[in-house]
Design an enzyme around this catalytic site. Structure first.
Site, PDB file in Angstrom:
ATOM      1  CG  LEU A  24     -76.426 -41.953  21.048  1.00 43.18           C
ATOM      2  CD1 LEU A  24     -77.617 -41.053  20.719  1.00 43.18           C
ATOM      3  CD2 LEU A  24     -75.245 -41.121  21.497  1.00 43.18           C
ATOM      4  CG  ASP A  25     -75.063 -44.428  27.713  1.00 46.54           C
ATOM      5  OD1 ASP A  25     -74.414 -45.378  27.237  1.00 46.54           O
ATOM      6  OD2 ASP A  25     -74.573 -43.558  28.457  1.00 46.54           O
ATOM      7  CE  LYS A  26     -84.611 -48.021  28.680  1.00 46.61           C
ATOM      8  NZ  LYS A  26     -85.062 -49.051  29.656  1.00 46.61           N
ATOM      9  CB  THR A  76     -77.715 -40.556  25.606  1.00 48.51           C
ATOM     10  OG1 THR A  76     -77.035 -40.653  26.867  1.00 48.51           O
ATOM     11  CG2 THR A  76     -77.153 -39.374  24.831  1.00 48.51           C
ATOM     12  NE  ARG A 109     -74.726 -41.237  32.377  1.00 52.98           N
ATOM     13  CZ  ARG A 109     -75.329 -42.415  32.502  1.00 52.98           C
ATOM     14  NH1 ARG A 109     -75.309 -43.277  31.486  1.00 52.98           N
ATOM     15  NH2 ARG A 109     -75.932 -42.719  33.624  1.00 52.98           N
TER      16      ARG A 109
END
Length: 223
Positions: free
Chosen positions: A49-51, A53, A149
């Site tokens: 996951l992105d930072k 998210t 996104r």
């Protein structure tokens, strides 16, 4: 293992983040619990996951288990569902976004829609609409970087608080995206597992304050 990652935490160490990452914590946990003392166990991130998210991160603790889950992922037996709060109202209320994605030639940190990019598909369903925002469930058919996104923004429904592909929002300091539910066959028993992570507090700041609306929103989250 399954971990409910908080927003703002980096998953893997990078040259800018050597400590305090999810992987650092997992390795410490394995060492302290004694499960990793003989070198049989190690933390291998399965779902990144992105930072910004939050939500479910799957972690395999052996190479064999990691390989099995990867095979199930390739065969599309692993279902990953996200909750996104977007600006506007998706139309139609249920559909599929199939747009190829690639790294931007101008800024490699960004992902753009590009005809020469990788095949990418996001299925979505509008769960609830409230004033200027909508709650959308997104199913990742493919798993590209920043896929939800970029796909949402390309259709005109950028995620609330997404400063890269949308606009800042004073109500939340990150993109309103949560890895809500992962469904997969257990790598050993093959029993179907459904792992769900409750949305964090900062997403709740986007919820309506009216009691009737809040009840409707809560029912939508249980679908």
């Amino acid at each position: 293992m399954a971990v409910n990652k908080p927003p703002g935490m980096v998953v893997h160490p990078t040259y800018k983040n050597w400590s305090g990452t999810l992987l650092n914590g997992l390795l410490w946990h394995l060492r302290e619990s004694g499960t990793g003392r003989h070198g049989d166990f190690e933390a291998r991130i399965v779902t990144r996951l992105d930072k910004g998210t939050s939500g479910v991160v799957l972690v395999a603790v052996t190479a064999e288990i990691h390989a099995r889950i990867q095979r199930d992922t390739t065969a599309r037996r692993v279902r990953k569902q996200y909750l996104a709060i977007v600006r506007g109202v998706p139309k139609p209320v249920r559909g599929s976004i199939a747009l190829p994605l690639a790294r931007s030639a101008v800024d490699r940190r960004r992902v753009v829609v590009d005809p020469s990019g990788q095949e990418s598909r996001t299925d979505y369903e509008l769960l609830y609409q409230s004033r200027d925002v909508s709650l959308v469930r997104c199913d990742l058919v493919t798993g590209r970087t920043h896929q939800i996104r970029v796909h949402m923004a390309a259709r005109g429904w950028p995620l609330v608080g997404d400063v890269v592909y949308g606009v800042p929002d004073e109500r939340i300091s990150r993109q309103a995206l949560h890895a809500w539910r992962v469904t997969l066959p257990h790598p050993m028993s093959r029993q179907v597992l459904e792992l769900e992570a409750t949305p964090p507090a900062d997403l709740c700041t986007l919820l309506p304050t009216d009691a009737e609306e809040l009840d409707a929103w809560s029912r939508a989250l249980k679908r």
